[in-house]
Write a protein that holds these residues in place. Structure first.
Motif, mmCIF file in Angstrom:
data_model
loop_
_atom_site.group_PDB
_atom_site.id
_atom_site.type_symbol
_atom_site.label_atom_id
_atom_site.label_comp_id
_atom_site.label_asym_id
_atom_site.label_seq_id
_atom_site.Cartn_x
_atom_site.Cartn_y
_atom_site.Cartn_z
ATOM 1 N N GLY A 27 0.777 -1.220 0.000
ATOM 2 C CA GLY A 27 0.000 0.000 0.000
ATOM 3 C C GLY A 27 0.816 1.280 0.000
ATOM 4 N N HIS A 28 2.148 1.156 0.027
ATOM 5 C CA HIS A 28 3.007 2.331 0.012
ATOM 6 C C HIS A 28 3.698 2.459 -1.345
ATOM 7 C CE1 HIS A 28 2.658 3.122 4.348
ATOM 8 N NE2 HIS A 28 2.689 1.798 4.510
ATOM 9 N N GLU A 29 3.876 3.687 -1.782
ATOM 10 C CA GLU A 29 4.540 3.962 -3.055
ATOM 11 C C GLU A 29 6.052 3.981 -2.847
ATOM 12 O OE1 GLU A 29 4.581 7.950 -5.275
ATOM 13 O OE2 GLU A 29 2.846 6.903 -6.115
ATOM 14 N N VAL A 30 6.757 3.095 -3.512
ATOM 15 C CA VAL A 30 8.210 2.972 -3.367
ATOM 16 C C VAL A 30 8.872 3.280 -4.707
ATOM 17 C CG1 VAL A 30 10.119 1.450 -2.746
ATOM 18 C CG2 VAL A 30 7.926 1.232 -1.567
ATOM 19 N N TRP A 31 9.885 4.137 -4.677
ATOM 20 C CA TRP A 31 10.595 4.536 -5.896
ATOM 21 C C TRP A 31 11.937 3.809 -6.000
ATOM 22 C CZ3 TRP A 31 9.285 7.543 -10.027
ATOM 23 C CH2 TRP A 31 8.096 8.284 -9.914
ATOM 24 N N ILE A 32 12.257 3.395 -7.209
ATOM 25 C CA ILE A 32 13.608 2.936 -7.528
ATOM 26 C C ILE A 32 14.333 4.131 -8.146
ATOM 27 C CG2 ILE A 32 15.020 1.381 -8.900
ATOM 28 C CD1 ILE A 32 13.499 0.036 -6.630
ATOM 29 N N THR A 33 15.429 4.547 -7.513
ATOM 30 C CA THR A 33 16.120 5.765 -7.930
ATOM 31 C C THR A 33 17.455 5.453 -8.605
ATOM 32 O OG1 THR A 33 17.351 6.032 -5.847
ATOM 33 C CG2 THR A 33 15.108 6.919 -5.925
ATOM 34 N N THR A 34 18.084 6.506 -9.097
ATOM 35 C CA THR A 34 19.403 6.348 -9.710
ATOM 36 C C THR A 34 20.414 5.795 -8.710
ATOM 37 O OG1 THR A 34 19.767 8.702 -9.214
ATOM 38 C CG2 THR A 34 19.118 8.140 -11.455
ATOM 39 N N SER A 35 20.259 6.137 -7.429
ATOM 40 C CA SER A 35 21.169 5.615 -6.400
ATOM 41 C C SER A 35 21.050 4.098 -6.288
ATOM 42 C CB SER A 35 20.885 6.254 -5.039
ATOM 43 O OG SER A 35 21.378 7.564 -4.977
ATOM 44 N N HIS A 36 19.813 3.576 -6.333
ATOM 45 C CA HIS A 36 19.617 2.131 -6.260
ATOM 46 C C HIS A 36 20.283 1.428 -7.438
ATOM 47 C CE1 HIS A 36 15.922 3.394 -3.863
ATOM 48 N NE2 HIS A 36 16.629 2.680 -3.019
ATOM 49 N N VAL A 37 20.066 1.980 -8.632
ATOM 50 C CA VAL A 37 20.618 1.357 -9.838
ATOM 51 C C VAL A 37 22.148 1.396 -9.825
ATOM 52 C CG1 VAL A 37 20.737 1.488 -12.353
ATOM 53 C CG2 VAL A 37 18.558 1.878 -11.181
ATOM 54 N N CYS A 38 22.710 2.552 -9.472
ATOM 55 C CA CYS A 38 24.161 2.684 -9.449
ATOM 56 C C CYS A 38 24.785 1.793 -8.380
ATOM 57 C CB CYS A 38 24.569 4.144 -9.222
ATOM 58 S SG CYS A 38 24.142 5.230 -10.600
ATOM 59 N N THR A 39 24.122 1.682 -7.231
ATOM 60 C CA THR A 39 24.610 0.787 -6.172
ATOM 61 C C THR A 39 24.580 -0.657 -6.646
ATOM 62 O OG1 THR A 39 23.799 2.296 -4.446
ATOM 63 C CG2 THR A 39 24.270 0.030 -3.796
ATOM 64 N N LEU A 40 23.514 -1.031 -7.345
ATOM 65 C CA LEU A 40 23.411 -2.393 -7.877
ATOM 66 C C LEU A 40 24.523 -2.665 -8.880
ATOM 67 C CD1 LEU A 40 21.909 -5.076 -8.149
ATOM 68 C CD2 LEU A 40 20.453 -4.006 -9.871
ATOM 69 N N ILE A 41 24.817 -1.696 -9.740
ATOM 70 C CA ILE A 41 25.894 -1.866 -10.726
ATOM 71 C C ILE A 41 27.235 -2.057 -10.034
ATOM 72 C CG2 ILE A 41 27.190 -0.710 -12.568
ATOM 73 C CD1 ILE A 41 24.568 0.610 -13.421
ATOM 74 N N VAL A 42 27.486 -1.261 -9.000
ATOM 75 C CA VAL A 42 28.735 -1.387 -8.238
ATOM 76 C C VAL A 42 28.826 -2.768 -7.589
ATOM 77 C CG1 VAL A 42 29.982 -0.565 -6.194
ATOM 78 C CG2 VAL A 42 29.046 1.075 -7.836
ATOM 79 N N ILE A 43 27.725 -3.224 -6.991
ATOM 80 C CA ILE A 43 27.714 -4.542 -6.344
ATOM 81 C C ILE A 43 27.964 -5.650 -7.368
ATOM 82 C CG2 ILE A 43 26.235 -6.215 -5.164
ATOM 83 C CD1 ILE A 43 24.922 -3.857 -3.726
#
Length: 244
Positions: A27-43
């Motif tokens: 029921g909550h709106e959750v955003w995937i941001t550039t920080s999430h994507v960049c962190t995933l790429i680094v990982i």
């Protein structure tokens, strides 16, 4: 040049964190941001390196060559850094120190790949500071009695006069905040400066900004990684004290 991937808004370079897409979670709106994507790429980059290193070391030769040399050099330098600061306690913490060192360094250098460095987001650096904070106080209570901790927190006055207790507690709380803010502010300042350079001169930013990348991404990024890890090791070593 860099700072074009996940950092652009139309034709203008932007250093702000952007929402890429959203979804509903309980029921909550959750955003995937550039920080999430960049962190995933680094990982993923670190994971790929770790898998390659694992395969290489399983087939390691007595006389190292090629990639094996690189892996052994990295491990040797990280272990040497931990032992030089933590002494006899280094063996227990070198994996943690090595992990955060590699993650922070790759994150800081990711601007060279056109990414927005994850460490330019306080939501990334604060958890790093809190992990260190947790380790500090876990080892404080592991190696010292409650009485010893109380006496230390009341210092320099006698333990029956805890006037300095609130001040010392504030100093403890300031540790993760100062660690995370130092890293965050230094990396974010570099991101902002490079975004302004590319935004102001546009297509003319071909060669000379490379000097800024050398300083802001490589030199400053490496220094901030070393400072964060060195302070982490110092705080943990001080928390353990002379305990075995």
């Amino acid at each position: 040049m860099g700072y074009g991937i996940l950092m652009s808004a139309g034709d203008e370079v932007d250093f702000m964190i952007k929402g890429l897409f959203k979804y509903s979670f309980f029921g909550h709106e959750v955003w995937i941001t550039t920080s999430h994507v960049c962190t995933l790429i680094v990982i993923l980059l670190i994971l790929a390196f770790a898998i390659a290193a694992n395969i290489t070391m399983r087939r390691a030769s007595e006389v190292p060559t090629g990639f094996q040399n690189v892996v052994e050099l990295i491990v040797e330098k990280l272990d040497g850094m931990a032992e030089g600061t933590m002494g006899k306690h280094a063996a227990k913490f070198r994996n943690y120190i090595g992990t955060i060192f590699i993650f922070i360094l790759i994150s800081n250098l990711s601007g060279l790949l056109g990414l927005r460095p994850p460490t330019a987001d306080y939501g990334v650096t604060l958890p790093l500071g809190l992990m260190t904070f947790t380790l500090i106080h876990f080892n404080t209570f592991k190696h010292h009695s409650i009485k010893e901790v109380w006496v230390d927190k009341c210092s320099p006055l006698p333990p029956w006069l805890p006037i300095w207790l609130p001040i010392n507690l504030i100093g403890d709380i300031a540790v993760p905040i100062s660690l995370s803010l130092r890293l965050f502010a230094n990396i974010l300042s570099g991101v902002v400066m490079m975004a302004l350079v590319y935004g102001l001169i546009g297509q003319l930013a071909l060669i000379w900004p490379a000097a800024l990348h050398v300083y802001l991404d490589i030199f400053s990024g490496a220094i901030q990684t070393y400072v964060f890890c060195m302070l982490t090791m110092t705080y943990i070593t001080n928390a353990i004290g002379d305990a075995e």
